[in-house]
Scaffold this active site. Structure first.
Site, PDB file in Angstrom:
ATOM      1  N   PHE A 247       0.867  -1.102  -0.086  1.00  0.00           N
ATOM      2  CA  PHE A 247      -0.093   0.006  -0.041  1.00  0.00           C
ATOM      3  C   PHE A 247       0.992   1.200   0.030  1.00  0.00           C
ATOM      4  O   PHE A 247       0.444   2.337   0.583  1.00  0.00           O
ATOM      5  CB  PHE A 247      -0.938  -0.065   1.152  1.00  0.00           C
ATOM      6  CG  PHE A 247      -2.110  -0.996   0.867  1.00  0.00           C
ATOM      7  CD1 PHE A 247      -2.091  -2.321   0.493  1.00  0.00           C
ATOM      8  CD2 PHE A 247      -3.646  -0.568   0.731  1.00  0.00           C
ATOM      9  CE1 PHE A 247      -3.151  -3.014   0.202  1.00  0.00           C
ATOM     10  CE2 PHE A 247      -4.559  -1.169   0.196  1.00  0.00           C
ATOM     11  CZ  PHE A 247      -4.344  -2.441   0.071  1.00  0.00           C
ATOM     12  N   CYS A 258     -15.275   0.401  -0.416  1.00  0.00           N
ATOM     13  CA  CYS A 258     -14.756   0.549   0.762  1.00  0.00           C
ATOM     14  C   CYS A 258     -13.916   1.479   1.376  1.00  0.00           C
ATOM     15  O   CYS A 258     -14.563   2.484   2.247  1.00  0.00           O
ATOM     16  CB  CYS A 258     -14.192  -0.828   1.315  1.00  0.00           C
ATOM     17  SG  CYS A 258     -15.238  -2.367   1.057  1.00  0.00           S
TER      18      CYS A 258
END
Ligand code: UDX
Length: 435
Positions: A247, A258
């Site tokens: 990430f 989400c």
């Protein structure tokens, strides 16, 4: 165990299929007749690699079935899992109307002491309120367990079968053990905590991941200004185990069903508690800025986009999914259209879903070549493998001008540097201009 799963979206369906794969007898329930019909024919209503194969094998083995009937699905079930959507409401809070409706609908089929599990992502305190709601319908006590999911679209099966951890929130240790037993064949570490802590773990995890993405995106913007290369920066950062390399991919921001909604829902909860949580406000602000990045770069390069043909490669919010929810491509397509650009987009699987959202704001191509032929510029928006592997020189030759804005830094530098003539604009790295 006999298990019922309410909701056959990517969470409910993936969960139901994987629980049947590890030996449970699972009935997945949905109010959508058409979806249930498709599923009973072994057709998955969602694009999720590996799902249809497991669907077929477990239906074949008689461990998995689908129905619209709550009584058929719930009667005799030892554990009832609710996995209905909790979309974002206008004020940023989670919209719990589907959850409340599911609670009402399932109540007549419960028995004293039924174990109801909420897998949907819900604000802290929701398990308590839904338990009270159900007990107001049943007139007797039930057990309510929080068991949030951590599935990524495009890898939902793997993220279930090889989860990093399973979180079980319950005030009743014995019932927590029953849910823990359901997952035992997965051999995944389990944390048992309170329902409120379990609810918070889900939001805190997603909000942290979104913040990590916004952090590297802001570092990318600063790297570009100072002449650093954000991919090397991310590599150097990620080797520190306390940071971790995942990430840290800079790009045009996060989308999906989400992160955007969960960050706003957590911010909303903070606001209800009289807290500012400015960090989350910045996570959102940076993400909004990133979405416009390619447009800003193109306007800087061309001055005016009126009449320019722009080819958007990639519409889905990320590769390996057909999901368009909160996809950065939506902002770009609408903004390009407002600036008078002639925009054509190609995506290997998300086009039909994109048309439902964007209609004829843009045109849709059936191939990469069709999209890029005669284009003044390419916007690389979703890092599908087929774009990375496509012959770059062939793309450039068909374009009116060899100008590429790479929103996901997905083209290889050595291929770019081998071109005779190209203008390549990545994120957080120096542009490459040859010829
Ligand atoms: C996310 C969480 O990862 C998952 O645990 C949770 O259950 C649901 O939300 P998902 O939204 O399916 O999963 O996709 P994910 O792979 O997390 O990517 C989310 C967005 O972040 C995508 O738009 C992706 O392009 C973006 N992203 C991801 C980055 O921009 N940079 C990265 O390094 C990683």
């Amino acid at each position: 165990m006999k298990i019922a799963v309410l909701g056959t979206g990517y969470v409910g369906l993936s969960t139901g299929v994987c629980l049947s794969e590890i030996g449970h007898r699972v009935t997945c329930i949905d109010i959508n007749e058409q979806k249930i019909q498709q599923l009973n024919q072994g057709i998955s209503p969602i694009y999720e690699p590996g799902l249809e194969k497991l669907l077929a094998s477990n239906m074949e083995a008689g461990r998995l079935r689908f129905t619209t009937s709550l009584s058929e699905g719930i009667t005799g079930a030892e554990i009832i899992i609710i996995a209905v959507g909790t979309p974002q409401a206008d004020d940023g809070a989670a919209d719990l109307s589907y959850l409340e409706q599911a609670a009402k609908d399932l109540s007549p089929n419960l028995v004293q002491g039924s174990i109801v599990v909420i897998k949907s992502t819900v604000p802290v305190g929701t398990n308590d309120s839904i338990k009270k709601l159900i007990e107001s319908y049943t007139g007797f006590k039930i057990h309510m367990i929080s068991n949030p999911e951590f599935l990524r679209q495009g890898s939902a099966i793997q993220d279930t079968m090889k989860a990093d951890r399973i979180i079980i929130g319950s005030e009743n240790k014995e019932m927590a053990e029953k849910v823990k037993a359901m997952y035992r064949p997965l051999d995944v570490p389990v944390i048992v905590t309170s329902t409120r802590s379990a609810e918070m773990i889900k939001y805190a995890s997603n909000a942290f991941l979104a913040t990590k993405i916004s952090f590297i995106n802001e570092i990318a913007n600063l790297s570009e200004a100072v002449g650093a290369d954000v991919e090397d920066v991310a590599k150097g950062m990620g080797m520190d185990k306390r940071i971790g390399k995942a990430f840290l991919k800079a790009g045009i921001g996060y989308g999906g069903s989400c992160f955007p909604k969960d960050v706003k829902a957590l911010l909303h909860t903070a606001g209800q508690m009289g807290m500012n949580f400015g960090l989350l406000k910045e996570t959102i602000a940076i993400n909004e800025f990133q979405r416009e990045l390619l447009l800003k770069k193109a306007v800087k390069r061309f001055g005016d986009l009126q009449g320019k043909k722009i080819a958007i490669l990639g519409l889905a919010f990320k590769p390996e999914t057909d999901d368009m929810r909160e996809a950065p491509s939506i902002n770009l397509a609408i903004a390009l259209s407002k600036l008078g650009a002639d925009t054509v987009a190609y995506d290997p699987v998300a086009t039909e879903n994109a048309k439902k959202i964007m209609g004829d704001t843009i045109k849709y191509a059936n191939s990469i070549d069709e999209a890029i032929t005669g284009a003044d510029a390419v916007f690389l928006v979703t890092e599908w493998d087929i774009f990375k592997k496509h012959n770059l020189l062939a793309i450039l030759e068909k374009m009116k001008q060899p100008i590429i804005f790479d929103g996901r830094n997905c083209l290889q530098e050595e291929k770019i540097k081998a071109c005779r003539k190209i203008e390549y604009y990545p994120v957080g790295k120096p542009a490459i201009i040859i010829g």
